[in-house]
Design an enzyme around this catalytic site. Structure first.
Site, short mmCIF file in Angstrom:
data_model
loop_
_atom_site.label_atom_id
_atom_site.label_comp_id
_atom_site.label_asym_id
_atom_site.label_seq_id
_atom_site.Cartn_x
_atom_site.Cartn_y
_atom_site.Cartn_z
N ASP A 1 -2.51 -5.78 -2.08
CA ASP A 1 -3.68 -6.00 -2.95
C ASP A 1 -4.28 -4.68 -3.46
OD1 ASP A 1 -4.51 -5.43 -0.38
OD2 ASP A 1 -6.01 -7.01 -0.24
N LYS B 1 -6.05 -9.47 10.03
CA LYS B 1 -7.05 -10.39 9.47
C LYS B 1 -6.93 -11.84 9.94
CE LYS B 1 -5.67 -8.93 5.46
NZ LYS B 1 -5.47 -8.58 4.05
C1 BGC Z 1 -3.94 -5.14 5.43
C2 BGC Z 1 -3.72 -4.42 4.12
C3 BGC Z 1 -4.63 -4.95 3.05
C4 BGC Z 1 -6.07 -4.96 3.53
C5 BGC Z 1 -7.03 -5.53 2.51
C6 BGC Z 1 -5.42 -5.15 5.80
O1 BGC Z 1 -5.62 -5.91 6.92
O2 BGC Z 1 -3.21 -4.55 6.47
O3 BGC Z 1 -2.36 -4.53 3.72
O4 BGC Z 1 -4.50 -4.19 1.90
O5 BGC Z 1 -6.18 -5.69 4.73
O6 BGC Z 1 -6.73 -6.85 2.19
#
Ligand code: BGC
Length: 450
Positions: free
Chosen positions: A192, A156
């Site tokens: 989360d 992200k």
């Molecule tokens: C992460 C997860 C997370 C999800 C939603 C992903 O990029 O790897 O750990 O739960 O995003 O936030």
């Protein structure tokens, strides 16, 4: 001559997945989940299925003041929750994480978090108190305990140096110690998805899946301990909570048969090419960009805006995912929001036909995302094979897109094994409150143990 509208519709066919393709995706995901859980295949598995150490749900007897941190979406939040008998109150504040911190050093990131935490404690009159904290850290973590988690990769848009392979709790502890002014006991670190599941499970005992469709995408679910070959803790627990990290599904090419040129472009221009392939087809960080790339293509083909784009349209990242939700919120035949968005992008010369086409592209992209998420949830429901399961859900795409919920209900119903019932439940502030609840349960247990 064929009309632009028909050509655009034809071009968008690649964004539609047939039932056969969806069934194939479910089959592949099911195999990947099994690999993630298996001792022999885990290391090479793309969907890691990490075991979380959160095993006990809140029982309503937790009391006191707890802090929580929520890092991993677009915003970073600090929360304080006061749990009393039959009620709780919660205050929170959102802090920005500047781009240079998201891509700087891990030390700078943790120092920033610790600084926000200390400021928050001052503002809320608890600067002098010693408080327990739950840390929602929404990235792939290999958990080694409730307060130990090693970062596997950033996702992200984050890429802080010196954190992958390290224990994130230690990173935060060190930053708090460097300041030396506040007294915090980090009681738990969690994803989360698990926070969302926890906070829904507080109200609804059927809640056995936690789902995020926000900046990123992921799901956790309750699995039988017997299927979790890597678990080496207390064998008396019959079920464990598994963080699938399904955003990485497709990293080995298994989704290539449904990916499009737009998906490949989003991937190669991202800061983590080749990684989080399924997430890049689903989540808020990428949906707007997928739409933009399609619009750029159609403009260059002379099918949109009289072949005349704008500087902003041609600029990566300029089409926010919230635009997709806004455009699709217009009633059929009404283009008020669509026009506003296009004006913001310097495309005020768009005709009604252009606006209808833009909306159509948004619908194709968001529908595909909803279908992919549905395929994932149906795979989990079928695997769990329980008569009735509630899915606790959070995240900006699910929350704000006008049709995501309905699309998911319809598709899951079609994909799930006959006889299995499910409910989709929007979580009230899942990840933040969930973190505080997990911290509270951990404290309750520590007290009972001592
Ligand atoms: C992460 C997860 C997370 C999800 C939603 C992903 O990029 O790897 O750990 O739960 O995003 O936030």
């Amino acid at each position: 001559m064929r009309q632009a509208r028909d050509v655009i519709r034809e071009e968008c066919e690649v964004l539609k997945m047939t039932d056969k393709q969806i069934k194939e995706i479910m089959c592949r995901l099911h195999n990947d989940l099994k690999k993630g859980l298996s001792r022999a295949d885990h290391d090479k598995a793309t969907v890691k299925c990490w075991i979380t150490y959160i095993q006990d749900l809140p029982n309503g007897k937790e009391r006191g003041k707890f802090l929580a941190l929520d890092l991993g979406g677009t915003n970073f939040r600090v929360l304080i929750i006061n749990l009393g008998e039959n009620h709780f109150d919660m205050q929170s504040k959102i802090y920005a994480i500047p781009k240079h911190i998201m891509t700087g050093t891990g030390i700078a990131l943790f120092d920033h978090i610790a600084e926000c935490l200390a400021n928050f404690m001052k503002e809320h009159g608890v600067y002098e108190e010693r408080l327990a904290l739950g840390f929602t850290f929404s990235f792939p973590l290999k958990q080694l305990g409730l307060t130990k988690g090693v970062l596997q990769r950033w996702t992200k848009g984050f890429s802080c140096s010196g954190v992958v392979g390290e224990d994130v709790v230690q990173g935060l502890k060190d930053a708090i110690a460097r300041r030396g002014d506040v007294q915090i006991d980090i009681c738990a670190i969690l994803n989360d998805t698990t926070g969302t599941l926890m906070s829904c499970a507080w109200k609804n005992h059927n809640c056995k899946i936690g789902l995020i469709v926000g900046t990123g995408s992921n799901a956790c679910y309750v699995e039988k301990t017997a299927n979790c070959e890597l678990f080496d803790g207390e064998p008396d627990k019959e079920e464990l909570l598994i963080n699938t990290e399904w955003g990485a599904f497709g990293d080995d090419g298994s989704l290539d048969f449904v990916r499009t040129e737009f998906d490949r472009e989003v991937d190669v221009t991202s800061i983590n090419p080749g990684k989080q392939i399924q997430e890049k087809m689903i989540s808020g960080m990428y949906l707007g960009e997928l739409v933009r790339l399609a619009l750029v293509k159609f403009t260059r083909m002379g099918l949109l805006f009289g072949g005349q784009g704008s500087d902003l349209l041609f600029e990566g990242g300029s089409f926010y995912t919230k635009y997709v939700s806004e455009i699709e919120s217009d009633k059929p035949g009404d283009f008020t929001s669509c026009m506003e968005v296009l004006e913001e992008l310097g495309l005020s010369h768009a005709s009604d036909a252009d606006m209808a086409a833009v909306r159509y592209v948004c619908e194709c992209v968001s529908r595909r995302a909803a279908h992919l998420v549905s395929a994932g949830i149906a795979t989990l429901l079928n695997k769990m094979n329980e008569p009735r399961v509630t899915v606790g859900i959070d995240g900006s795409v699910y929350r704000f897109h006008p049709h995501f919920h309905t699309l998911m209900c319809e598709k899951i119903a079609q994909l799930v094994r006959p006889g299995l019932q499910f409910d989709l439940m929007l979580s009230e502030d899942g990840s933040g409150r969930g973190a505080a609840l997990v911290a509270a349960v951990a404290c309750r247990e520590a007290e009972q143990g001592s």
